[in-house]
Design an enzyme around this catalytic site. Structure first.
Site, PDB file in Angstrom:
ATOM      1  N   GLU A 169       0.828  -1.202   0.000  1.00 27.03           N
ATOM      2  CA  GLU A 169       0.000   0.000   0.000  1.00 27.03           C
ATOM      3  C   GLU A 169       0.865   1.256   0.000  1.00 27.03           C
ATOM      4  O   GLU A 169       2.040   1.213   0.366  1.00 27.03           O
ATOM      5  CB  GLU A 169      -0.943   0.016   1.211  1.00 27.03           C
ATOM      6  CG  GLU A 169      -0.355  -0.454   2.532  1.00 27.03           C
ATOM      7  CD  GLU A 169       0.808   0.344   3.037  1.00 27.03           C
ATOM      8  OE1 GLU A 169       0.763   1.590   2.923  1.00 27.03           O
ATOM      9  OE2 GLU A 169       1.776  -0.246   3.542  1.00 27.03           O
ATOM     10  N   GLU A 312       4.529  -0.538   1.446  1.00 27.24           N
ATOM     11  CA  GLU A 312       4.714  -0.831   0.022  1.00 27.24           C
ATOM     12  C   GLU A 312       4.595  -2.317  -0.306  1.00 27.24           C
ATOM     13  O   GLU A 312       4.647  -2.710  -1.459  1.00 27.24           O
ATOM     14  CB  GLU A 312       6.080  -0.350  -0.503  1.00 27.24           C
ATOM     15  CG  GLU A 312       6.361   1.120  -0.340  1.00 27.24           C
ATOM     16  CD  GLU A 312       7.742   1.517  -0.865  1.00 27.24           C
ATOM     17  OE1 GLU A 312       8.434   0.666  -1.481  1.00 27.24           O
ATOM     18  OE2 GLU A 312       8.142   2.666  -0.664  1.00 27.24           O
TER      19      GLU A 312
END
Length: 347
Positions: A169, A312
């Site tokens: 994310e 991430e």
């Protein structure tokens, strides 16, 4: 929406354990790799599991609360980091390339118009969420659209032969949303859920906690209604991840869970359908303050503890080779009988 997740059969577990225990090694000598091999075989319901075409889906979205002082970085960094992903310059690009993981970036709700790119999927629901210090982050329709889109993204890569998936994310302010979801769904005190995020100092964390307490007081949320909690204080990228978790479990995929924000999405999915948890492998315990409490609340054991707090999907990508090692030793390592090696007495 339907959350029909297949229940796994326990009948295969003793067979998997026997296969692990009769490899040419002392019992338990490969530690967590043994548990991992059994879990992957259990998810796939086979004695010869495989990691096929692993994918990383990174969901990006902006948060209306980001400009209220909950983050050390301005909201525009979400857009800038997405462009960095697309240019191949982020940690997640490096780790996915290193380990042969296919990477897709999903625009769930970035507050910018992004140009077409081979790595980018435009699934934008809105240009970020509302500020949950003032109103619900999402409408019912937006939340449901994000969930449905997350399912579509997973179904798309599964159709390409992927059986192992991880979610990352990007969204400035999303550790705040994750902390609030964790607080509501686990009952852990809010001050134990709130951390430094992207790098707040002690005064910044104190201010963040006060703002999140205000949000918690504004919305009438409870663990009995996880969808309402997600709608009121979640993010579009988090909601899309929740849908992705649900679909990946429905398709009986191996799901590698990243850090604090991804675990918060998993937490919501598990509250919606507890069977999701059986399909999840938790890659690491993040250095974000609340993650260890979330891990404990879920009752799971993470594979790694490296002090990561980047997000991430970076921790999940780093852990992916461990899954490969687990299935390879289960499938390729000789048994005592096949190798002609004597076992320890009593075995």
């Amino acid at each position: 929406m339907s959350y029909s997740i297949p229940a796994l059969s326990d009948a295969i577990l003793p067979k998997l354990q026997h296969k692990v225990d009769t490899k040419t090694k002392p019992l338990g000598a490969l530690g967590l790799l043994e548990n991992l091999a059994v879990q992957i075989g259990y998810i796939q319901q086979t004695l010869t599991p495989a990691i096929n075409k692993p994918h990383m889906l990174v969901f990006a979205g902006d948060h209306g609360v980001a400009n209220s002082g909950v983050s050390a970085y301005p909201q525009v960094v979400t857009q800038q980091m997405v462009l960095n992903f697309l240019a191949g310059g982020a940690a997640i690009n490096v780790f996915c390339a290193q380990h042969g993981i296919a990477l897709k970036i999903i625009d769930a709700g970035v507050n910018a118009e992004l140009a077409e790119h081979p790595l980018l999927v435009n699934a934008k629901v809105a240009h970020g969420t509302n500020n949950y210090l003032e109103q619900a982050a999402m409408s019912v329709a937006q939340c449901e659209q994000a969930l449905a889109s997350g399912k579509v993204q997973v179904a798309s890569v599964a159709a390409q032969g992927c059986n192992t998936i991880a979610f990352g994310e990007m969204g400035i302010g999303n550790t705040s949303a994750a902390a609030l979801l964790m607080h509501v769904l686990t009952g852990v005190p809010l001050d134990e859920c709130v951390g430094k995020g992207t790098g707040l100092d002690d005064e910044g964390v104190k201010n963040k906690l006060a703002l999140l307490q205000k949000a918690a007081n504004l919305h009438s949320l409870s663990a009995q209604n996880p969808m309402e909690a997600l709608r009121c204080v979640g993010g579009l990228e988090i909601a899309m991840m929740v849908g992705a978790f649900l679909e990946a479990a429905r398709l009986q995929m191996v799901i590698v869970v990243d850090g604090f924000i991804a675990s918060a999405a998993a937490l919501v999915a598990v509250h919606l359908c507890p069977l999701v948890l059986e399909y999840c492998i938790f890659s690491h315990c993040s250095d974000e303050h609340g993650h260890k409490h979330m891990i404990n609340a879920l009752g799971v054991t993470p594979l790694l503890q490296l002090g990561l707090r980047l997000g991430e999907g970076s921790g999940a990508a780093v852990a992916m080779p461990l899954l490969q090692s687990a299935v390879l030793f289960l499938n390729k390592m000789a048994s005592f009988e096949a190798a002609g090696v004597s076992q320890a007495e009593g075995n």
